[in-house]
Design a protein around this motif. Structure first.
Motif, short mmCIF file in Angstrom:
data_model
loop_
_atom_site.label_atom_id
_atom_site.label_comp_id
_atom_site.label_asym_id
_atom_site.label_seq_id
_atom_site.Cartn_x
_atom_site.Cartn_y
_atom_site.Cartn_z
N TYR B 303 -4.94 4.06 11.77
CA TYR B 303 -5.10 3.47 10.44
C TYR B 303 -5.12 4.55 9.36
O TYR B 303 -4.67 4.32 8.24
CB TYR B 303 -6.40 2.65 10.39
CG TYR B 303 -6.38 1.46 11.32
CD1 TYR B 303 -5.18 1.06 11.93
CD2 TYR B 303 -7.53 0.74 11.60
CE1 TYR B 303 -5.15 -0.01 12.79
CE2 TYR B 303 -7.50 -0.34 12.47
CZ TYR B 303 -6.32 -0.71 13.06
OH TYR B 303 -6.29 -1.77 13.92
N PHE B 305 -3.35 7.27 9.37
CA PHE B 305 -1.96 7.62 9.09
C PHE B 305 -1.22 6.46 8.41
O PHE B 305 -0.41 6.68 7.50
CB PHE B 305 -1.25 8.07 10.36
CG PHE B 305 -1.58 9.48 10.73
CD1 PHE B 305 -0.77 10.52 10.31
CD2 PHE B 305 -2.73 9.78 11.43
CE1 PHE B 305 -1.09 11.84 10.61
CE2 PHE B 305 -3.06 11.09 11.74
CZ PHE B 305 -2.25 12.12 11.33
N ALA B 306 -1.52 5.24 8.83
CA ALA B 306 -0.88 4.09 8.19
C ALA B 306 -1.27 4.00 6.71
O ALA B 306 -0.42 3.82 5.84
CB ALA B 306 -1.26 2.80 8.91
N GLY B 308 -2.23 6.35 4.83
CA GLY B 308 -1.63 7.46 4.10
C GLY B 308 -0.16 7.23 3.84
O GLY B 308 0.37 7.61 2.80
N GLY B 309 0.52 6.60 4.79
CA GLY B 309 1.95 6.36 4.63
C GLY B 309 2.23 5.27 3.63
O GLY B 309 3.16 5.37 2.82
N ASN B 310 1.43 4.22 3.65
CA ASN B 310 1.61 3.10 2.73
C ASN B 310 0.32 2.29 2.67
O ASN B 310 0.09 1.44 3.52
CB ASN B 310 2.79 2.23 3.19
CG ASN B 310 3.10 1.12 2.21
OD1 ASN B 310 2.31 0.83 1.32
ND2 ASN B 310 4.25 0.49 2.40
N ALA B 313 0.68 -1.49 2.78
CA ALA B 313 1.09 -2.00 4.10
C ALA B 313 -0.11 -2.03 5.03
O ALA B 313 -0.30 -2.99 5.78
CB ALA B 313 2.18 -1.13 4.69
N ALA B 314 -0.94 -0.99 4.99
CA ALA B 314 -2.12 -0.95 5.85
C ALA B 314 -3.05 -2.10 5.51
O ALA B 314 -3.51 -2.83 6.39
CB ALA B 314 -2.83 0.39 5.69
N GLY B 376 0.01 10.87 4.68
CA GLY B 376 0.73 10.30 5.81
C GLY B 376 1.19 11.28 6.87
O GLY B 376 1.61 10.87 7.94
N VAL B 377 1.14 12.57 6.57
CA VAL B 377 1.66 13.57 7.51
C VAL B 377 0.67 14.71 7.68
O VAL B 377 0.16 15.24 6.69
CB VAL B 377 2.99 14.16 7.00
CG1 VAL B 377 3.52 15.20 7.97
CG2 VAL B 377 4.02 13.06 6.78
#
Ligand SMILES: Nc1ncnc2c1ncn2[C@@H]1O[C@H](COP(=O)(O)OP(=O)(O)O)[C@@H](O)[C@H]1O
Ligand SMILES: [Mg+2]
Lengths: 253, 433
Positions: B303, B305-306, B308-310, B313-314, B376-377
């Motif tokens: 969660y 990483f999710a 952080g990525g979007n 969306a999370a 995200g990374v």
């Protein structure tokens, strides 16, 4: 609209939501029966996405009531909606770009083994469902940012279909797809419909609406213009509703 | 939903050796940079740099920054920043120093050397860290105040609450048990170190085998056995060489004599003992392993990483991103407490300026290690390696007589160049993020 005594799968009753001064959705009521596809139509900004986001738990409606299987539903957040077997394909797809297809598909519902996420199992499951939905999909180990628009869309669709939805919300699911892929989505919708799933379909292409939907609800400026049975109207009737914001005379009765 | 063009590229063309080993370029680049630094300073210092004693010192000095950098990876991956870690470290250090020196003895009448002092001091220190972090997380997650602002405020606040906690005085660590988290005071000795090294090697090999078996079980392609074997050999060799090297660092005779005297014994004729692994390094390794497992194999990590990525969306996938933010910052606070325990033990006292400017080193370690500020990374091993690279560089420069201001200038330049090279590399490779 009571179809031979059947209980609607979903009833949205008198839903309203405003952002600042804008009434994005203004006292809208629609319902959905098992095995039915209801099209949601209207210009950009009509309030379609906002309405379905109240059902999917993304937004809090200001007023109104949601009933699922005839009982009042309490949907405070996306988790609650999922608990009612409501699955959503968002217009924005809602994918985490840095994660791979399997992580996105199972996001929030990971398969666990000994308290840890079981990536191999999730990838295997993802390969299975993608094999059905998009047999050419091969990029299982890349982040979804590396995928084409169509591939991303198929991941979002797979996520909604995988978890045995009873109610499926599809917000412009074919927006990023070519004709061949659009045809595959159309077949998928018919297959899901045959399984008794109820589908809200937001779609701009009037031909797809005529082909796929049983009923169509038209919105304009946050208000519901009307709901029609698709086999009782022409595509021009529906276009008239979208543009003029009122039901055609021969149906207005 | 077909996309035929993608199908061809996935099925393998001829792959190079490095590709077969599945080492990512970023890690490889850092390893090369690290080895270059080691090589240059070893030659420059005529071999002193690589001697067991210096390797021991660099390892121990790396630990607090590396531990906090692990937490910072999660913070930055979720698109936040924590500028208050140096001050939180100071705050944790202050309450721990005061606990062991004054509060526990006077409130509970705990005597000098009572093991409960150790337990309670750690409990108080870690709890303070978790609470400070959770407060930050609540302000950021639930109140939507930018983390930059909250933690900039925290930097000033905790640094000065720390000052009031100790009345601006230094507090020396008197509890003998607490000192074992520092440098030379807490070592395993050679035999135990080798045992730990062997155990770690076995665990590493078994983990890799299990992952391979799991993949095969689901019918996925795995790398060839020789590649897997090579990776295992490299990892085992690295572990054992490190353990062996530290086990060559002898404990000075004078100190040995004091250690025996403390137990009421005398040193036997011709007896020598080696330092081996410091406990603090063992803790860092443990933290890095656990944090890696958390990042890759738990829902919490997924969660992070999710989100952080979007973040949207999370949230739409049912992740409670607000509560997640609280947990991420609370974990950061906990790691500050752990780093404080080790930092003050190494210095054998709590000073007002402990952890000063450490936030910048911690952020630099994470960023050099490949954590993207856009979120995200990021990887834990990258951050630890980043901390190690910075510490090696700094120690090496100190050894060859570079003045402190100039050392800091170099570290600053390295930070910028590391990110610059990464950006150029990504552009060339066509990687978007
Ligand atoms: N989160 C939001 N904040 C403010 N305004 C919003 C938000 N979401 C939607 N709106 C507004 O609500 C109206 C309806 O938007 P939307 O539901 O996206 O329309 P549609 O999906 O029919 O194109 C628009 O005027 C849009 O600007
Ligand atoms: Mg929309």
């Amino acid at each position: 609209m009571n179809r031979d005594g059947q209980t609607p799968l979903v009833e949205l009753r008198d839903i309203s939501i405003a952002f600042g001064g804008i009434k994005a959705v203004d006292h809208v009521s629609i319902d959905l029966y098992p095995g039915e596809v209801v099209g949601l139509l209207g210009h950009n900004g009509a309030g379609k996405s906002t309405l379905i986001k109240c059902l999917s738990g993304a937004y809090h409606m200001d007023a109104g009531e949601i009933r699922v299987n005839g009982e009042k539903a309490h949907i405070e957040n996306p988790r609650d909606a999922r608990a009612y077997n409501i699955e959503t394909i968002y217009q924005t797809l809602a994918l985490a770009d840095n994660l791979d297809a399997a992580s996105n598909l199972f996001l929030g519902r990971e398969i666990m083994r000994n308290g840890l996420v079981d990536d191999a199992k999730m990838e295997a499951e993802t390969r299975k469902i993608m094999g059905r939905l998009n047999p050419n999909f091969k990029k299982f180990n890349d982040p979804v940012s590396a995928l084409s628009g169509g591939q991303r869309q198929s991941v979002a669709i797979a996520r909604a279909v995988y978890f045995n939805a009873r109610i499926l919300i599809m917000d412009e699911p074919t927006a990023a797809l070519g004709p061949h892929e659009t045809q595959m989505v159309a077949e998928l919708i018919q297959e899901l419909k045959a399984q008794g799933i109820g589908i809200f379909l937001i779609e701009h292409d009037i031909h797809n609406v005529m082909k796929l939907c049983d009923r169509a609800s038209v919105m304009k400026n946050g208000q519901l213009v009307g709901t029609v049975n698709v086999n009782e109207v022409t595509d021009d009737d529906i276009l008239g509703m979208i543009i003029l914001g009122k039901k055609p005379a021969h149906l207005a009765a | 939903m077909a996309d035929i063009s993608e199908a061809a590229s996935a099925s393998g063309t001829k792959r190079g050796v490095l590709a077969t080993l599945e080492l990512d370029a970023r890690l490889l680049g850092m390893l090369v940079a690290f080895l270059a630094i080691v090589l240059i300073f070893t030659v420059w210092t005529g071999g002193t740099f690589i001697q067991p004693r210096n390797v021991f010192n660099i390892s121990v000095q790396t630990v607090p920054v590396a531990i906090m950098a692990c937490g910072m990876v999660f913070v930055i991956v979720t698109r936040h920043i924590d500028l208050s870690v140096g001050s939180m470290l100071a705050m944790c250090s202050a309450v721990m120093a005061m606990s062991q020196a004054y509060w526990l003895p006077s409130l509970f009448g705990l005597e000098y050397g009572n093991p409960m002092v150790l337990v309670l001091t750690i409990l108080i220190g870690f709890t303070s860290g978790i609470l400070m972090g959770a407060a930050t997380g609540w302000l950021v997650g639930y109140q939507q105040i930018p983390s930059f602002i909250v933690t900039l405020g925290g930097l000033f606040i905790w640094r000065n609450v720390n000052w009031f906690t100790t009345n601006g005085q230094s507090v020396s660590l008197t509890d003998p048990n607490l000192l074992m988290f520092g440098g030379t005071e807490g070592v395993l000795g050679a035999p135990a170190s080798y045992a730990v090294g062997i155990a770690a090697s076995v665990v590493a090999v078994l983990t890799m085998m299990a992952a391979r078996k799991n993949k095969i079980g689901h019918g996925f392609v795995v790398k060839p056995m020789w590649a897997e074997g090579t990776m295992m050999a490299i990892i085992v060799a690295t572990i054992m060489l490190f353990v062996h090297w530290l086990s060559l660092y002898e404990i000075p005779a004078g100190k040995l004599r004091r250690m025996f005297e403390a137990r009421g014994e005398t040193v036997p004729e011709g007896y020598t003992a080696m330092h081996g692994l410091p406990i603090s390094v063992l803790i860092l390794i443990l933290v890095a392993v656990v944090m890696t497992v958390v990042a890759r194999k738990t829902r919490f990590g997924r969660y992070i990483f999710a989100a952080g990525g979007n973040p949207d969306a999370a949230e739409l996938s049912g992740v409670d991103t607000k509560w997640l933010t609280v947990k991420v910052f609370a974990l950061m606070g906990f790691l500050c407490g752990l780093a404080a325990l080790i930092a003050q033990a190494r210095l054998q006292s709590h000073g007002n300026d402990i952890g000063m400017l450490e936030e910048l080193r911690v952020i630099a370690a994470a960023v050099i290690g490949g954590t993207a500020l856009a979120g995200g990374v990021g990887t834990i091993y990258g951050a630890v390696l980043g901390a190690l690279i910075m510490q090696s560089l700094q120690s090496g420069m100190a050894m060859v007589g570079v003045d402190t201001p100039f050392q800091n200038i170099i570290v600053g330049l390295v930070l910028i160049v590391a990110v610059w090279v990464d950006i150029i590399y990504r552009k060339r490779m066509g990687i978007s993020k």
